[in-house]
Scaffold this active site. Structure first.
Site, PDB file in Angstrom:
ATOM      1  N   ARG A   1      -1.326  -8.724  13.018  1.00  9.90           N
ATOM      2  CA  ARG A   1      -1.703  -7.963  12.266  1.00  9.90           C
ATOM      3  C   ARG A   1      -2.584  -8.566  11.163  1.00  9.90           C
ATOM      4  O   ARG A   1      -3.760  -8.037  10.684  1.00  9.90           O
ATOM      5  CB  ARG A   1      -0.582  -7.070  11.478  1.00  9.90           C
ATOM      6  CG  ARG A   1      -0.210  -6.077  12.743  1.00  9.90           C
ATOM      7  CD  ARG A   1       1.341  -5.523  12.290  1.00  9.90           C
ATOM      8  NE  ARG A   1       1.575  -4.810  11.007  1.00  9.90           N
ATOM      9  CZ  ARG A   1       2.673  -4.820  10.487  1.00  9.90           C
ATOM     10  NH1 ARG A   1       3.852  -5.226  10.926  1.00  9.90           N
ATOM     11  NH2 ARG A   1       2.853  -4.122   9.205  1.00  9.90           N
TER      12      ARG A   1
ATOM     13  N   ARG B   1      10.425  -1.325  11.600  1.00  9.57           N
ATOM     14  CA  ARG B   1       9.408  -0.717  12.361  1.00  9.57           C
ATOM     15  C   ARG B   1       9.271  -1.831  13.539  1.00  9.57           C
ATOM     16  O   ARG B   1       9.530  -3.238  13.417  1.00  9.57           O
ATOM     17  CB  ARG B   1       8.088  -0.905  11.393  1.00  9.57           C
ATOM     18  CG  ARG B   1       7.722   0.379  10.827  1.00  9.57           C
ATOM     19  CD  ARG B   1       6.571   0.290   9.798  1.00  9.57           C
ATOM     20  NE  ARG B   1       5.478  -0.362   9.987  1.00  9.57           N
ATOM     21  CZ  ARG B   1       4.301  -0.446   9.334  1.00  9.57           C
ATOM     22  NH1 ARG B   1       4.533   0.225   8.231  1.00  9.57           N
ATOM     23  NH2 ARG B   1       3.120  -1.115   9.708  1.00  9.57           N
TER      24      ARG B   1
ATOM     25  N   ARG C   1      11.679  -5.353   5.402  1.00 12.57           N
ATOM     26  CA  ARG C   1      11.533  -3.904   5.147  1.00 12.57           C
ATOM     27  C   ARG C   1      12.250  -3.170   5.963  1.00 12.57           C
ATOM     28  O   ARG C   1      12.502  -3.432   7.070  1.00 12.57           O
ATOM     29  CB  ARG C   1       9.787  -3.781   5.490  1.00 12.57           C
ATOM     30  CG  ARG C   1       9.550  -2.358   5.225  1.00 12.57           C
ATOM     31  CD  ARG C   1       8.100  -2.011   5.392  1.00 12.57           C
ATOM     32  NE  ARG C   1       7.253  -2.384   6.493  1.00 12.57           N
ATOM     33  CZ  ARG C   1       6.135  -2.470   6.497  1.00 12.57           C
ATOM     34  NH1 ARG C   1       5.438  -1.917   5.595  1.00 12.57           N
ATOM     35  NH2 ARG C   1       5.931  -3.026   7.615  1.00 12.57           N
TER      36      ARG C   1
ATOM     37  N   LYS D   1       0.615  -1.235   0.023  1.00 12.41           N
ATOM     38  CA  LYS D   1      -0.116   0.064   0.081  1.00 12.41           C
ATOM     39  C   LYS D   1       0.881   1.380   0.079  1.00 12.41           C
ATOM     40  O   LYS D   1       0.607   2.226  -0.820  1.00 12.41           O
ATOM     41  CB  LYS D   1      -0.835   0.118   1.174  1.00 12.41           C
ATOM     42  CG  LYS D   1      -1.777  -1.185   1.179  1.00 12.41           C
ATOM     43  CD  LYS D   1      -2.804  -1.137   2.413  1.00 12.41           C
ATOM     44  CE  LYS D   1      -2.022  -1.079   3.923  1.00 12.41           C
ATOM     45  NZ  LYS D   1      -1.545  -2.484   4.201  1.00 12.41           N
TER      46      LYS D   1
ATOM     47  N   ARG E   1     -10.303   1.115   7.874  1.00 13.12           N
ATOM     48  CA  ARG E   1     -10.131  -0.579   7.988  1.00 13.12           C
ATOM     49  C   ARG E   1     -11.104  -1.127   9.059  1.00 13.12           C
ATOM     50  O   ARG E   1     -10.870  -2.184   9.602  1.00 13.12           O
ATOM     51  CB  ARG E   1      -8.576  -0.836   8.476  1.00 13.12           C
ATOM     52  CG  ARG E   1      -8.107  -0.074   9.474  1.00 13.12           C
ATOM     53  CD  ARG E   1      -6.498  -0.050   9.180  1.00 13.12           C
ATOM     54  NE  ARG E   1      -5.425  -0.976   9.445  1.00 13.12           N
ATOM     55  CZ  ARG E   1      -4.260  -0.961   8.853  1.00 13.12           C
ATOM     56  NH1 ARG E   1      -3.889   0.135   8.433  1.00 13.12           N
ATOM     57  NH2 ARG E   1      -3.435  -1.768   9.211  1.00 13.12           N
TER      58      ARG E   1
HETATM   59  P1  AP5 Z   1       4.856  -1.476   1.695  1.00 11.64           P
HETATM   60  O1  AP5 Z   1       4.663  -0.886   0.753  1.00 11.64           O
HETATM   61  O2  AP5 Z   1       5.621  -0.999   2.988  1.00 11.64           O
HETATM   62  O3  AP5 Z   1       3.543  -2.438   2.400  1.00 11.64           O
HETATM   63  P2  AP5 Z   1       2.041  -1.872   3.054  1.00 11.64           P
HETATM   64  O4  AP5 Z   1       1.090  -2.418   2.320  1.00 11.64           O
HETATM   65  O5  AP5 Z   1       2.283  -0.264   3.404  1.00 11.64           O
HETATM   66  O6  AP5 Z   1       2.403  -2.691   4.473  1.00 11.64           O
HETATM   67  P3  AP5 Z   1       2.399  -1.874   6.145  1.00 11.64           P
HETATM   68  O7  AP5 Z   1       2.978  -3.028   7.067  1.00 11.64           O
HETATM   69  O8  AP5 Z   1       2.607  -0.548   6.049  1.00 11.64           O
HETATM   70  O9  AP5 Z   1       0.680  -2.176   6.220  1.00 11.64           O
HETATM   71  P4  AP5 Z   1      -0.032  -2.186   7.552  1.00 11.64           P
HETATM   72  O10 AP5 Z   1      -1.565  -2.020   6.960  1.00 11.64           O
HETATM   73  O11 AP5 Z   1       0.382  -3.400   8.546  1.00 11.64           O
HETATM   74  O12 AP5 Z   1       0.574  -0.802   8.470  1.00 11.64           O
HETATM   75  P5  AP5 Z   1       0.191   0.437   8.661  1.00 11.64           P
HETATM   76  O13 AP5 Z   1       1.334   1.301   8.604  1.00 11.64           O
HETATM   77  O14 AP5 Z   1      -1.164   0.726   7.784  1.00 11.64           O
HETATM   78  O15 AP5 Z   1       5.699  -2.940   1.453  1.00 11.64           O
HETATM   79  C1  AP5 Z   1       6.066  -3.855   2.206  1.00 11.64           C
HETATM   80  C2  AP5 Z   1       7.586  -4.318   1.749  1.00 11.64           C
HETATM   81  O16 AP5 Z   1       7.456  -5.082   0.659  1.00 11.64           O
HETATM   82  C3  AP5 Z   1       8.637  -3.299   1.614  1.00 11.64           C
HETATM   83  O17 AP5 Z   1       9.913  -3.729   1.840  1.00 11.64           O
HETATM   84  C4  AP5 Z   1       8.583  -3.186   0.003  1.00 11.64           C
HETATM   85  O18 AP5 Z   1       9.984  -2.402  -0.539  1.00 11.64           O
HETATM   86  C5  AP5 Z   1       8.179  -4.400  -0.420  1.00 11.64           C
HETATM   87  N1  AP5 Z   1       7.211  -4.441  -1.543  1.00 11.64           N
HETATM   88  C6  AP5 Z   1       6.303  -3.558  -1.918  1.00 11.64           C
HETATM   89  N2  AP5 Z   1       5.759  -3.806  -3.098  1.00 11.64           N
HETATM   90  C7  AP5 Z   1       6.429  -5.063  -3.647  1.00 11.64           C
HETATM   91  C8  AP5 Z   1       6.265  -5.483  -4.893  1.00 11.64           C
HETATM   92  N3  AP5 Z   1       5.346  -5.292  -5.796  1.00 11.64           N
HETATM   93  N4  AP5 Z   1       7.211  -6.664  -5.148  1.00 11.64           N
HETATM   94  C9  AP5 Z   1       8.134  -6.940  -4.487  1.00 11.64           C
HETATM   95  N5  AP5 Z   1       8.469  -6.145  -3.310  1.00 11.64           N
HETATM   96  C10 AP5 Z   1       7.457  -5.355  -2.781  1.00 11.64           C
HETATM   97  O19 AP5 Z   1      -0.454   0.374  10.235  1.00 11.64           O
HETATM   98  C11 AP5 Z   1       0.017   0.039  11.170  1.00 11.64           C
HETATM   99  C12 AP5 Z   1      -0.459  -0.037  12.489  1.00 11.64           C
HETATM  100  O20 AP5 Z   1      -1.117   1.429  12.617  1.00 11.64           O
HETATM  101  C13 AP5 Z   1      -1.740  -1.142  12.461  1.00 11.64           C
HETATM  102  O21 AP5 Z   1      -1.368  -2.279  12.790  1.00 11.64           O
HETATM  103  C14 AP5 Z   1      -2.684  -0.334  13.388  1.00 11.64           C
HETATM  104  O22 AP5 Z   1      -2.461  -0.681  14.762  1.00 11.64           O
HETATM  105  C15 AP5 Z   1      -2.604   1.284  13.213  1.00 11.64           C
HETATM  106  N6  AP5 Z   1      -3.297   1.771  12.129  1.00 11.64           N
HETATM  107  C16 AP5 Z   1      -3.046   2.157  11.007  1.00 11.64           C
HETATM  108  N7  AP5 Z   1      -4.283   2.556  10.544  1.00 11.64           N
HETATM  109  C17 AP5 Z   1      -5.275   2.340  11.225  1.00 11.64           C
HETATM  110  C18 AP5 Z   1      -6.818   2.558  11.213  1.00 11.64           C
HETATM  111  N8  AP5 Z   1      -7.302   2.922  10.134  1.00 11.64           N
HETATM  112  N9  AP5 Z   1      -7.420   2.148  12.336  1.00 11.64           N
HETATM  113  C19 AP5 Z   1      -6.865   1.617  13.507  1.00 11.64           C
HETATM  114  N10 AP5 Z   1      -5.790   1.493  13.491  1.00 11.64           N
HETATM  115  C20 AP5 Z   1      -4.885   1.934  12.606  1.00 11.64           C
HETATM  116 MG    MG Z   2       2.589   1.078   4.756  1.00 14.10          MG
END
Ligand code: AP5
Ligand code: MG
Length: 217
Positions: free
Chosen positions: A174, A163, A130, A15, A91
């Protein structure tokens, strides 16, 4: 034209990676709830301290504060002018309803909700390697996208970090939370006809092209 998108999917599907491409190439304003929480944690604000208690265990931050935080950013004038990409919000069902209410108030609709899909074993591999830049947020991977100089960002020279929620047990939690609470939100958008499913298991550029074709079709 201003394009309004949501990126939804389990942890590690790309994402953040796609959101950065959409910002760089289409000029869309990106809003990642996870990134905003991490900035609050770093700045040691009250919101950051509260969010950290949930994030470190892989649980969702409560709806009330999350909705309030995102509503403030969505109501910004920039959002209307430039269009936006929401990464990681909504979400929960409650967040999706709140987003509908905010957009209704602003007289704006959603163009596409993009569900990025990747097999679970790929997700585990991706999150294990990552790294992110502490200064500009650029995302790297030890094998898929290594930085040119170890531990340093190619773009701004900032130090890279891992992270705290990318630990094996927290990743599993997660994923569990995603299946239980966020997957139903995808069903909600499927019914509204705005859902676009894309393959996130190919390279970032291929996924980006699939998104582009879907939003311009
Ligand atoms: P990356 O692009 O970083 O993936 P991502 O989908 O952004 O993964 P996240 O871990 O950030 O998602 P998440 O939803 O768990 O975390 P968030 O920060 O939103 O890619 C991952 C890796 O793969 C990288 O190394 C990249 O280089 C590689 N990659 C990417 N695409 C690729 C490809 N096509 N081919 C090969 N490699 C690739 O949330 C974190 C926490 O915050 C949650 O757990 C929760 O506690 C809280 N939170 C966030 N939003 C909310 C909400 N709306 N409500 C309540 N709590 C929330
Ligand atoms: Mg992310």
């Amino acid at each position: 034209m201003s394009t309004r998108l949501i990126l939804i999917g389990p942890p590690g599907v790309g994402k953040g990676t796609q959101s950065a491409l959409l910002h760089a190439r289409l000029g869309l304003k990106t809003m990642s709830s996870g990134d905003i929480f991490r900035k609050e944690i770093e700045a040691e604000t009250d919101l950051g301290r509260m969010a950290q208690r949930y994030i470190q265990h892989g649980e969702l931050v409560p709806n009330g504060v999350t909705i309030e935080m995102m509503a403030k950013r969505l109501r910004d004038e920039d959002t209307r002018k430039k269009g936006f990409v929401l990464d990681g919000f909504p979400r929960t069902d409650r967040q999706a309803e709140a987003l509908d209410e905010i957009l209704f108030e602003m007289d704006m609709g959603l163009d596409k909700v993009i569900s990025i899909e990747v097999p679970e074993e790929t997700i585990l591999h991706r999150l294990a390697g990552r790294m992110g830049c502490t200064k500009c947020g650029e995302i790297y991977h030890s094998r898929n996208k290594p930085p040119m100089r170890e531990g340093l960002c190619d773009k701004c020279n900032g130090p890279l970090f891992v992270r705290t929620d990318d630990q094996p047990q927290t990743i599993l939690e997660r994923l569990r939370v995603f299946k239980e609470t966020t997957e139903p939100v995808i069903g909600y958008y499927e019914k509204t006809g705005t859902l676009l499913r894309v393959d996130g298991s190919v390279g970032p550029e291929e996924t980006y092209q699939e998104i582009l074709a879907g939003i311009t079709a």
